[in-house]
Write a protein that holds these residues in place. Structure first.
Motif: not given
Length: 126
Positions: A12-24, A78-84, A99-105
């Motif tokens: 649930e948290a993974a989906n919330e974070m992914c939707r918030k930061h990447w829209g997926v 999740l940053v690893h996953w998204r970039l991959h 850069s992505e870690c900094v952007r999403v905190g």
């Protein structure tokens, strides 16, 4: 308050974070691994041959860490996953990852190379 998040809570948290930061939605799997890992709290594992995309959590650390730390570890992985999934460099020492870690905190790992990359590419001193 300890983390001790269930798999359902992590998904649930993974989906919330992914939707918030990447829209997926998060399309990988999450697995709780037994035992006490030495210095690792979570990791992102993949295989291009089999299509495996998995975040693995150390069950011992999941119980011991605060909820905030567990969720921070999840966001980091999740940053690893998204970039991959985008075909971008996703190692802890890559400019794109920092850069992505900094952007999403997302927090950085405590390894020497991760600390050096965070400072070099993100101006973050750990």
């Amino acid at each position: 308050m300890n983390g001790n998040l269930t798999l359902d809570e992590l998904y649930e948290a993974a989906n919330e974070m992914c939707r918030k930061h990447w829209g997926v939605d998060y399309t990988g799997t999450i697995r709780m691994m037994p035992g006490c890992w030495r210095n690792k709290m979570a990791s992102y594992i993949w295989s291009d041959r089999t299509g495996l995309r998995e975040i693995r959590f150390n069950s011992h650390m999941n119980r011991r860490l605060t909820r905030e730390k567990v969720l921070g570890n999840l966001l980091h992985e999740l940053v690893h996953w998204r970039l991959h999934t985008l075909g971008l460099p996703n190692s802890d020492c890559s400019k794109e990852f920092v850069s992505e870690c900094v952007r999403v905190g997302a927090p950085f790992s405590g390894t020497v190379v991760a600390k050096q990359a965070a400072q070099k590419y993100g101006g973050v001193v750990l």
